[in-house]
Design a protein around this motif. Structure first.
Motif, PDB file in Angstrom:
ATOM      1  N   LEU A   1      -1.067  11.714 -12.642  1.00  0.00           N
ATOM      2  CA  LEU A   1      -2.439  11.684 -13.164  1.00  0.00           C
ATOM      3  C   LEU A   1      -3.351  12.604 -12.360  1.00  0.00           C
ATOM      4  O   LEU A   1      -4.173  13.335 -12.920  1.00  0.00           O
ATOM      5  N   ILE A   2      -3.197  12.580 -11.038  1.00  0.00           N
ATOM      6  CA  ILE A   2      -4.025  13.421 -10.168  1.00  0.00           C
ATOM      7  C   ILE A   2      -3.707  14.898 -10.401  1.00  0.00           C
ATOM      8  O   ILE A   2      -4.607  15.747 -10.481  1.00  0.00           O
ATOM      9  N   SER A   3      -2.411  15.203 -10.495  1.00  0.00           N
ATOM     10  CA  SER A   3      -2.003  16.590 -10.727  1.00  0.00           C
ATOM     11  C   SER A   3      -2.527  17.090 -12.066  1.00  0.00           C
ATOM     12  O   SER A   3      -3.060  18.207 -12.168  1.00  0.00           O
ATOM     13  N   GLU A   4      -2.394  16.260 -13.094  1.00  0.00           N
ATOM     14  CA  GLU A   4      -2.884  16.627 -14.422  1.00  0.00           C
ATOM     15  C   GLU A   4      -4.385  16.851 -14.397  1.00  0.00           C
ATOM     16  O   GLU A   4      -4.902  17.816 -14.985  1.00  0.00           O
ATOM     17  N   ASN A   5      -5.107  15.983 -13.710  1.00  0.00           N
ATOM     18  CA  ASN A   5      -6.563  16.115 -13.614  1.00  0.00           C
ATOM     19  C   ASN A   5      -6.942  17.395 -12.873  1.00  0.00           C
ATOM     20  O   ASN A   5      -7.853  18.128 -13.290  1.00  0.00           O
ATOM     21  N   TYR A   6      -6.218  17.694 -11.788  1.00  0.00           N
ATOM     22  CA  TYR A   6      -6.517  18.889 -10.997  1.00  0.00           C
ATOM     23  C   TYR A   6      -6.318  20.158 -11.810  1.00  0.00           C
ATOM     24  O   TYR A   6      -7.201  21.023 -11.867  1.00  0.00           O
ATOM     25  N   TYR A   7      -5.150  20.272 -12.451  1.00  0.00           N
ATOM     26  CA  TYR A   7      -4.870  21.493 -13.204  1.00  0.00           C
ATOM     27  C   TYR A   7      -5.747  21.586 -14.456  1.00  0.00           C
ATOM     28  O   TYR A   7      -6.073  22.692 -14.904  1.00  0.00           O
ATOM     29  N   GLY A   8      -6.131  20.423 -14.977  1.00  0.00           N
ATOM     30  CA  GLY A   8      -7.075  20.432 -16.094  1.00  0.00           C
ATOM     31  C   GLY A   8      -8.423  20.978 -15.666  1.00  0.00           C
ATOM     32  O   GLY A   8      -9.047  21.776 -16.370  1.00  0.00           O
ATOM     33  N   GLU A   9      -8.879  20.550 -14.481  1.00  0.00           N
ATOM     34  CA  GLU A   9     -10.149  21.058 -13.949  1.00  0.00           C
ATOM     35  C   GLU A   9     -10.066  22.546 -13.656  1.00  0.00           C
ATOM     36  O   GLU A   9     -11.022  23.293 -13.894  1.00  0.00           O
ATOM     37  N   GLN A  10      -8.906  22.981 -13.133  1.00  0.00           N
ATOM     38  CA  GLN A  10      -8.711  24.409 -12.860  1.00  0.00           C
ATOM     39  C   GLN A  10      -8.764  25.219 -14.151  1.00  0.00           C
ATOM     40  O   GLN A  10      -9.354  26.308 -14.200  1.00  0.00           O
ATOM     41  N   PHE A  11      -8.141  24.669 -15.210  1.00  0.00           N
ATOM     42  CA  PHE A  11      -8.154  25.340 -16.516  1.00  0.00           C
ATOM     43  C   PHE A  11      -9.586  25.458 -17.037  1.00  0.00           C
ATOM     44  O   PHE A  11     -10.009  26.520 -17.508  1.00  0.00           O
ATOM     45  N   GLU A  12     -10.339  24.352 -16.935  1.00  0.00           N
ATOM     46  CA  GLU A  12     -11.723  24.364 -17.410  1.00  0.00           C
ATOM     47  C   GLU A  12     -12.569  25.340 -16.595  1.00  0.00           C
ATOM     48  O   GLU A  12     -13.389  26.082 -17.145  1.00  0.00           O
ATOM     49  N   TYR A  13     -12.365  25.353 -15.286  1.00  0.00           N
ATOM     50  CA  TYR A  13     -13.127  26.250 -14.419  1.00  0.00           C
ATOM     51  C   TYR A  13     -12.835  27.704 -14.760  1.00  0.00           C
ATOM     52  O   TYR A  13     -13.760  28.518 -14.909  1.00  0.00           O
ATOM     53  N   HIS A  14     -11.546  28.033 -14.883  1.00  0.00           N
ATOM     54  CA  HIS A  14     -11.168  29.409 -15.211  1.00  0.00           C
ATOM     55  C   HIS A  14     -11.689  29.797 -16.595  1.00  0.00           C
ATOM     56  O   HIS A  14     -12.176  30.924 -16.781  1.00  0.00           O
ATOM     57  N   SER A  15     -11.612  28.861 -17.548  1.00  0.00           N
ATOM     58  CA  SER A  15     -12.085  29.144 -18.907  1.00  0.00           C
ATOM     59  C   SER A  15     -13.581  29.437 -18.917  1.00  0.00           C
ATOM     60  O   SER A  15     -14.035  30.389 -19.553  1.00  0.00           O
ATOM     61  N   ARG A  16     -14.342  28.604 -18.198  1.00  0.00           N
ATOM     62  CA  ARG A  16     -15.798  28.808 -18.148  1.00  0.00           C
ATOM     63  C   ARG A  16     -16.140  30.116 -17.446  1.00  0.00           C
ATOM     64  O   ARG A  16     -17.045  30.847 -17.870  1.00  0.00           O
ATOM     65  N   ALA A  17     -15.429  30.408 -16.350  1.00  0.00           N
ATOM     66  CA  ALA A  17     -15.689  31.643 -15.601  1.00  0.00           C
ATOM     67  C   ALA A  17     -15.396  32.863 -16.468  1.00  0.00           C
ATOM     68  O   ALA A  17     -16.176  33.828 -16.491  1.00  0.00           O
TER      69      ALA A  17
ATOM     70  N   ASN B   1       0.854  -1.198   0.000  1.00  0.00           N
ATOM     71  CA  ASN B   1       0.000   0.000   0.000  1.00  0.00           C
ATOM     72  C   ASN B   1       0.884   1.240   0.000  1.00  0.00           C
ATOM     73  O   ASN B   1       1.836   1.328   0.798  1.00  0.00           O
ATOM     74  N   LEU B   2       0.562   2.192  -0.864  1.00  0.00           N
ATOM     75  CA  LEU B   2       1.373   3.402  -0.994  1.00  0.00           C
ATOM     76  C   LEU B   2       0.496   4.637  -0.844  1.00  0.00           C
ATOM     77  O   LEU B   2      -0.562   4.743  -1.480  1.00  0.00           O
ATOM     78  N   PRO B   3       0.917   5.599  -0.001  1.00  0.00           N
ATOM     79  CA  PRO B   3       0.133   6.844   0.126  1.00  0.00           C
ATOM     80  C   PRO B   3       0.247   7.675  -1.154  1.00  0.00           C
ATOM     81  O   PRO B   3       1.314   7.746  -1.771  1.00  0.00           O
ATOM     82  N   ILE B   4      -0.860   8.294  -1.539  1.00  0.00           N
ATOM     83  CA  ILE B   4      -0.869   9.188  -2.705  1.00  0.00           C
ATOM     84  C   ILE B   4      -0.852  10.619  -2.177  1.00  0.00           C
ATOM     85  O   ILE B   4      -1.753  11.023  -1.425  1.00  0.00           O
ATOM     86  N   PHE B   5       0.163  11.369  -2.573  1.00  0.00           N
ATOM     87  CA  PHE B   5       0.302  12.751  -2.094  1.00  0.00           C
ATOM     88  C   PHE B   5      -0.120  13.744  -3.180  1.00  0.00           C
ATOM     89  O   PHE B   5       0.130  13.538  -4.369  1.00  0.00           O
ATOM     90  N   PHE B   6      -0.779  14.819  -2.732  1.00  0.00           N
ATOM     91  CA  PHE B   6      -1.036  15.972  -3.606  1.00  0.00           C
ATOM     92  C   PHE B   6      -0.879  17.219  -2.757  1.00  0.00           C
ATOM     93  O   PHE B   6      -1.524  17.347  -1.712  1.00  0.00           O
ATOM     94  N   GLN B   7       0.024  18.094  -3.192  1.00  0.00           N
ATOM     95  CA  GLN B   7       0.336  19.311  -2.449  1.00  0.00           C
ATOM     96  C   GLN B   7       0.688  18.983  -1.003  1.00  0.00           C
ATOM     97  O   GLN B   7       0.207  19.600  -0.059  1.00  0.00           O
ATOM     98  N   GLN B   8       1.524  17.937  -0.862  1.00  0.00           N
ATOM     99  CA  GLN B   8       2.115  17.503   0.410  1.00  0.00           C
ATOM    100  C   GLN B   8       1.117  16.904   1.399  1.00  0.00           C
ATOM    101  O   GLN B   8       1.433  16.695   2.577  1.00  0.00           O
ATOM    102  N   GLU B   9      -0.091  16.610   0.930  1.00  0.00           N
ATOM    103  CA  GLU B   9      -1.096  15.983   1.776  1.00  0.00           C
ATOM    104  C   GLU B   9      -1.491  14.634   1.184  1.00  0.00           C
ATOM    105  O   GLU B   9      -1.580  14.478  -0.034  1.00  0.00           O
TER     106      GLU B   9
END
Length: 362
Positions: A111-127, A75-83
């Motif tokens: 994969l998680i980082s790519e998904n996060y920044y992709g969502e941020q890009f989509e959110y900013h684009s829509r806004a 089992n391996l912990p998955i980290f994102f932004q040190q959490e």
């Protein structure tokens, strides 16, 4: 952060690398995704411990008797932004699967980082798209619009020129969109947003000393050379803030001709198109039928008429361009007159024929 859809994607991608059973578990120890569908939704005590201790946990056959819901493996912990946001588990002989562990974890975190920044890009684009469209429709900015403009660091008091860029190919991927939007040479006061999945709207600060045409030419050339995407642009006129919607309407009008010419068109360059652009498609279709309707099936006559206008009504040049004898050209023009009741040598009738060919091109 770690949603079931993303967990499923992680399992699918990791499965391409190894054949062992894979699980993705949330920080409460509940399995969110697995190559073994029967384990989804069950409790995994080893993953809970891994999440709490924030470090790798190797589970031997002996430990499977002590921990709830586990199998031998790692089992391996998955980290994102040190959490820690979750745990990925690989079932199998610990000695066999452990060497894959760090690679699998890095891949998962990417994969998680790519998904996060992709969502941020989509959110900013829509806004940004929503904000710009509301701005263009508002003759006077509301308090809410002014507040959002301040949050986005956009100055609503500047004179601006509206530009619409349209792509022939769509839809475009997120990666391509991001590259395209980041490549435009923006003045700090320019506002740029995508509109739908085939357009970009740019509201350009008129005080910028670099000509709009040069900037747009460089931008469209970059898109063509980098992605093989053909694009064209309609440009409105510089206007005061309260008339920005007029500049946008002008850009829409210019875009129609730019689409036909596959280039950049400025509204201030339009003449006849100012009038024809206001006509509905139904009116244009009816006009075509009333004028050149009788020759629509006569390919040689249509080609002759179109070439006549391209050659600025020079009979000699038209005949040479079509590789026909001048007498053949006279015969075809006579035939056009007989069928359409419009004489190409009469200025009024010639103009009617010219409009019809313009509408037919559209």
């Amino acid at each position: 952060m770690l949603q079931p859809e993303l967990a499923e994607k992680i399992v699918t991608e990791v499965q391409k690398l190894i054949s062992e059973e894979i699980i993705v578990v949330n920080t409460n120890g509940i399995i969110m995704a697995s190559t073994n569908q029967g384990r989804i939704g069950t409790f995994h005590e080893g993953a809970l411990i891994t999440s709490q201790q924030k470090k790798k946990l190797i589970i031997t056959e002996k430990e499977t008797l002590k921990l709830a819901g586990v199998k031998a493996g790692i089992n391996l912990p998955i980290f994102f932004q040190q959490e820690v946001i979750g745990v990925i588990g690989i079932t199998g002989d610990p000695e066999t699967v452990t060497p894959f562990g760090e690679i699998i974890r890095k891949m998962t975190e990417l994969l998680i980082s790519e998904n996060y920044y992709g969502e941020q890009f989509e959110y900013h684009s829509r806004a940004m798209e929503t904000f710009v469209l509301e701005w263009l429709q508002a003759k006077e900015p509301s308090p809410d619009l002014l507040e959002r403009a301040r949050a986005l660091a956009i100055d609503l008091a500047l004179d601006r020129t509206a530009v619409i860029i349209e792509f022939e190919q769509s839809p475009l991927s997120r990666v391509v969109w991001s590259s395209i939007l980041n490549s435009f040479s923006q003045n700090k006061n320019d506002v740029l947003t995508r509109s739908g999945n085939e357009r970009i709207i740019i509201l350009i600060d008129c005080s910028n000393s670099v000509t709009i045409k040069n900037r747009l030419e460089s931008f469209l050339n970059f898109i063509q050379s980098s992605f093989g995407i053909c694009a064209y642009a309609g440009v409105g006129q510089c206007t005061i803030p309260s008339k920005l919607h007029d500049s946008y309407a002008q850009a829409e009008r210019a875009l129609k001709l730019a689409r036909r010419n596959r280039g950049i068109m400025f509204d201030e360059e339009l003449t006849l198109e100012m009038v024809t652009g206001e006509l509905t498609a139904e009116t244009k279709t009816e006009y075509i039928q009333r004028t050149i309707g009788p020759i629509l099936k006569e390919k040689d006559l249509l080609e002759t008429l179109a070439e006549l206008f391209r050659q600025n009504h020079s009979l000699k040049n038209t005949a040479q361009s079509l590789h026909i004898h001048i007498n053949t050209l006279h015969y075809r023009l006579k035939k056009i007159e007989e069928l359409s009741q419009l004489n190409p040598t009469n200025i009024h009738d010639l103009f009617c024929l010219y409009l019809a060919t313009l509408f037919l091109d559209e």
